[in-house]
Design a protein around this motif. Structure first.
Motif, short mmCIF file in Angstrom:
data_model
loop_
_atom_site.label_atom_id
_atom_site.label_comp_id
_atom_site.label_asym_id
_atom_site.label_seq_id
_atom_site.Cartn_x
_atom_site.Cartn_y
_atom_site.Cartn_z
N SER A 103 0.83 -1.20 0.00
CA SER A 103 0.00 0.00 0.00
C SER A 103 0.87 1.26 0.00
CB SER A 103 -0.92 0.00 1.23
OG SER A 103 -1.72 1.15 1.27
N ILE A 104 1.99 1.22 0.74
CA ILE A 104 2.92 2.35 0.75
C ILE A 104 3.67 2.43 -0.57
CG2 ILE A 104 4.91 3.36 1.90
CD1 ILE A 104 2.40 3.41 3.60
N PHE A 190 2.24 12.63 -1.27
CA PHE A 190 0.90 12.06 -1.49
C PHE A 190 0.44 11.29 -0.25
CE2 PHE A 190 2.39 12.28 -5.99
CZ PHE A 190 1.40 13.13 -6.47
N LEU A 191 1.39 10.90 0.60
CA LEU A 191 1.06 10.12 1.80
C LEU A 191 1.04 10.98 3.06
CD1 LEU A 191 3.24 6.95 1.08
CD2 LEU A 191 0.82 7.29 0.61
N GLY A 192 1.18 12.29 2.90
CA GLY A 192 1.15 13.18 4.05
C GLY A 192 2.26 14.21 3.97
N ASP A 193 2.18 15.22 4.80
CA ASP A 193 3.19 16.28 4.81
C ASP A 193 4.51 15.76 5.34
OD1 ASP A 193 1.37 18.10 3.81
OD2 ASP A 193 0.72 18.78 5.79
N ARG A 194 5.59 16.39 4.90
CA ARG A 194 6.92 16.07 5.39
C ARG A 194 7.45 17.26 6.20
NH1 ARG A 194 9.73 11.95 2.47
NH2 ARG A 194 11.31 12.24 4.08
N ARG A 506 4.14 5.71 10.67
CA ARG A 506 3.63 7.06 10.91
C ARG A 506 2.14 7.17 10.59
NH1 ARG A 506 5.11 12.27 7.25
NH2 ARG A 506 3.74 11.07 5.87
N SER A 507 1.68 6.41 9.59
CA SER A 507 0.28 6.51 9.17
C SER A 507 -0.70 5.87 10.15
CB SER A 507 0.11 5.87 7.79
OG SER A 507 0.33 4.47 7.86
N LEU A 508 -0.20 5.01 11.05
CA LEU A 508 -1.07 4.34 12.01
C LEU A 508 -1.52 5.30 13.10
CD1 LEU A 508 0.94 0.99 12.38
CD2 LEU A 508 -1.00 1.47 10.87
N LYS A 509 -2.73 5.09 13.57
CA LYS A 509 -3.26 5.96 14.62
C LYS A 509 -2.58 5.71 15.96
CE LYS A 509 -7.87 6.59 12.61
NZ LYS A 509 -9.33 6.39 12.81
N GLY A 510 -2.29 4.45 16.25
CA GLY A 510 -1.65 4.11 17.51
C GLY A 510 -0.15 4.35 17.44
N THR A 511 0.50 4.26 18.59
CA THR A 511 1.94 4.40 18.68
C THR A 511 2.55 3.02 18.94
OG1 THR A 511 1.72 6.64 19.58
CG2 THR A 511 3.84 5.54 19.89
N TYR A 512 3.38 2.56 18.02
CA TYR A 512 3.95 1.21 18.11
C TYR A 512 5.46 1.28 17.93
CZ TYR A 512 -0.96 0.32 17.05
OH TYR A 512 -2.33 0.34 17.06
N ILE A 543 -3.37 -3.55 16.80
CA ILE A 543 -2.46 -3.09 15.76
C ILE A 543 -2.88 -3.60 14.38
CG2 ILE A 543 -0.85 -5.01 16.14
CD1 ILE A 543 1.42 -3.08 15.44
N THR A 544 -3.43 -4.82 14.30
CA THR A 544 -3.90 -5.32 13.01
C THR A 544 -5.13 -4.55 12.55
OG1 THR A 544 -5.20 -7.09 14.06
CG2 THR A 544 -2.95 -7.61 13.39
N ASP A 545 -6.02 -4.20 13.49
CA ASP A 545 -7.17 -3.36 13.14
C ASP A 545 -6.70 -2.00 12.62
OD1 ASP A 545 -8.96 -5.31 13.85
OD2 ASP A 545 -9.50 -4.42 15.78
N ASP A 546 -5.67 -1.47 13.26
CA ASP A 546 -5.11 -0.17 12.85
C ASP A 546 -4.52 -0.26 11.45
OD1 ASP A 546 -4.26 2.43 12.90
OD2 ASP A 546 -3.17 2.27 14.79
N LEU A 547 -3.80 -1.34 11.17
CA LEU A 547 -3.22 -1.53 9.84
C LEU A 547 -4.31 -1.60 8.77
CD1 LEU A 547 -0.42 -4.13 10.65
CD2 LEU A 547 -0.05 -1.91 9.56
#
Length: 575
Positions: A103-104, A190-194, A506-512, A543-547
């Motif tokens: 996906s990335i 395209f995947l977010g600001d840098r 970085r794209s995940l909502k949680g912190t891992y 974490i799998t739900d987040d992915l």
């Protein structure tokens, strides 16, 4: 589902029908529901024929949605036989963690980059498939190129190319290394600001399992203290620790000289010309500071207190003139209470050289001072044992070696041979204690707030974490390749793997942590169920739900038909 009609002399009837393929492989259809005649529906809906047709099409759409929902929720019955042996050479277990990296990959438009590269070269193999698999396997199953090829065969989408195509592709990737880096930087937006207003720079090196120098593989100061030839890497990351660009240079070259060529490439090819350069003292030479004082650039670098001019060093070591960082209140460091030990203190002054006007910031941390004191106490104990034993091993050039506290003197008696006497060097210990808790930063941002400057400097740990991930988790070293072009391609895939992994995290909502995300991706596997579909054989967690939520598809259903799995693969390619 679609609408069909049948006409007679006196009426016209409307039906919802479904097309399907029968057992003989021929296309046919069946009636799902009769809606009624035109006269009945016109009277019921109070409309003409066009209105009836519009209503009928809407009913067909709703019936389609209902059918799909029922089909997805249907119970799947697959017969198993307890007395039937498994088939020979039938793969049953597949790796699926690459789908999230995929996906990335397509978000960075690397498939388009590969097409551009192919237009400039003459080759028939699928460069896009090779590059993507090299990146995925570097994250999930880091190993040699041949082992990576075998690992990719465990993916849900196995390679359609051959191993010799991989080695040929390495030469092409090496020749296009700069182009690929600049393209992925531009496409990463395209995947977010840098956070490219802050750029961290550092160098590391990688050793080779060889005994003689060859090409850029030279003897140098190895980070692992190995006696093997090494090659060095310079790496830029942005303020979030996302890799930006890298370069390679010979193992015996001074790393100070590595900055200018790579920074020039960023300025010219990346279009990134307004940033704050941040590095440690080893890459903060006067020339590197001057380079980043030009244009719209600035610098915040670590400064060695020991290498300051004598007058400035004496000022830095004085315990006077400090202020509390949180409120700028003046403090006396000799009268700190227990409540003050969690605070950070600073003082600053102008530092002018022949080429630059700078600001020197000295910070003092009681917690850091206590840590340094505790570490030194253990080293002194080891040094005392060396003195007591009357022997001293050969001292290494290591600032943490306890032997640095041991000194020796030759003692002679009249007419007797001189004897070596070892003793604890208390002057050396006292000298080191003077620097406990102190830390220095230099910058040309003369008017900026000290707290903001220190916050930028503190972020340098992220680039160290990048090197740790590449070396340890992605097993970028030792390097077994010999040809220069293949070595470049190897580090390019390691760099891209790190970029993919960091962007995904970085794209995940949680912190891992790196370990958590890597473990999860490696564990996502599927088993083939009698060629009818796939069953996930991994543990569903937050974490799998987040992915799944981040990447826009789900693989955690109890059973996934082959058709549905193909749909998941398409979604992972953002199609």
């Amino acid at each position: 589902m679609r609408i069909t009609t049948s006409k007679s002399k006196n009426s016209e009837s409307f039906y919802i029908t479904q097309s399907y393929t029968n057992a003989n492989g021929k296309s046919t259809s069946k009636t799902i529901r009769k809606l009624g005649t035109l006269a009945e529906l016109s009277a019921q809906l109070h409309t003409d024929r066009d209105g009836v047709v519009e209503w009928a099409n809407e009913q067909a759409r709703l019936e389609t949605l209902k059918y799909k929902s029922e089909k997805e929720d249907a119970t799947v019955m697959i017969p198993f036989h307890s007395n039937r042996l498994m088939d020979y050479n039938k793969q049953k277990l597949f790796s699926g963690g690459y789908l999230f990296l995929q996906s990335i990959y397509y978000g960075l438009k690397l498939d388009s980059v590969c097409r551009k590269i192919k237009s400039r070269h003459k080759f028939e193999y699928d460069l896009n498939a090779i590059l993507s698999d090299l990146i995925y396997t570097r994250v999930l199953e880091p190993s040699s190129k041949s082992s990576s090829f075998r690992a990719a065969k465990q993916f849900l989408e196995p390679p359609t190319y051959e191993l010799h195509d991989v080695y040929r592709a390495l030469s092409v990737l090496a020749s296009e290394m700069d182009f690929i880096q600049s393209e992925v930087y531009k496409n990463s937006f395209f995947l977010g600001d840098r956070m490219d207003r802050i750029l961290y720079y550092d160098c590391t090196n990688y050793y080779f399992e060889i005994e003689q120098e060859d090409g850029d593989k030279k003897y140098g100061k190895s980070k692992e203290h190995r006696p093997n030839p090494i090659i060095q890497m310079g790496l830029f990351t942005d303020g979030d620790g996302i890799p930006l660009a890298f370069s390679l240079f010979p193992g015996n070259q001074n790393e100070q000289k590595s900055l200018k060529p790579l920074e020039t490439k960023i300025l010219q090819q990346f279009g990134c010309d307004k940033f704050i350069y941040c590095s440690d003292a080893g890459l903060a030479s006067e020339d590197n500071r001057v380079l980043n004082h030009m244009g719209q650039r600035a610098f915040i670098v670590t400064q060695s207190i020991k290498k300051l001019p004598a007058e400035d060093r004496a000022w830095a070591l004085k315990k006077t003139g400090f202020k509390r960082l949180s409120d700028d209140k003046p403090v006396d460091l000799t009268k700190l209470t227990d409540d003050d030990k969690n605070q950070l203190y600073y003082k600053d002054e102008p530092l002018t050289t022949k080429k630059l006007d700078q600001k020197l910031i000295i910070t003092y941390s009681p917690k850091y001072a206590a840590y340094q004191k505790a570490i030194r106490a253990e080293q002194i104990c080891r040094a005392e044992k060396m003195v007591a034993n009357g022997s001293l091993k050969k001292q290494r050039k290591n600032p943490n070696d306890p032997a640095r506290f041991v000194n020796k003197v030759a003692v002679t008696n009249e007419g007797e041979k001189a004897k070596i006497h070892y003793y604890l060097d208390t002057d050396k210990i006292a000298e080191e204690e003077m620097y406990d808790g102190l830390y220095a930063v230099c910058t040309d941002l003369l008017d900026d707030d000290v707290a903001d400057i220190l916050k930028v400097s503190e972020g340098r740990w992220q680039i160290e974490d990048c090197f740790r991930t590449m070396k340890t988790d992605f097993e970028a070293r030792p390097v077994y390749l010999n040809r220069e072009d293949r070595i470049k391609a190897h580090f390019l895939t390691c760099f891209l793997a790190l970029l993919h992994f960091r962007l995904l995290n970085r794209s995940l909502k949680g912190t891992y942590t790196t370990e958590q995300l890597l473990h999860t991706l490696k564990d996502i596997k599927f088993t083939d169920i009698e060629e009818q579909g796939f069953m996930p054989v991994y543990e569903r967690q937050e974490i799998t739900d987040d992915l799944h939520e981040t990447c826009g598809f789900r693989t955690d259903y109890q059973f996934i038909t082959k058709r549905k799995m193909k749909g998941i693969q398409k979604k992972s390619k953002r199609r």
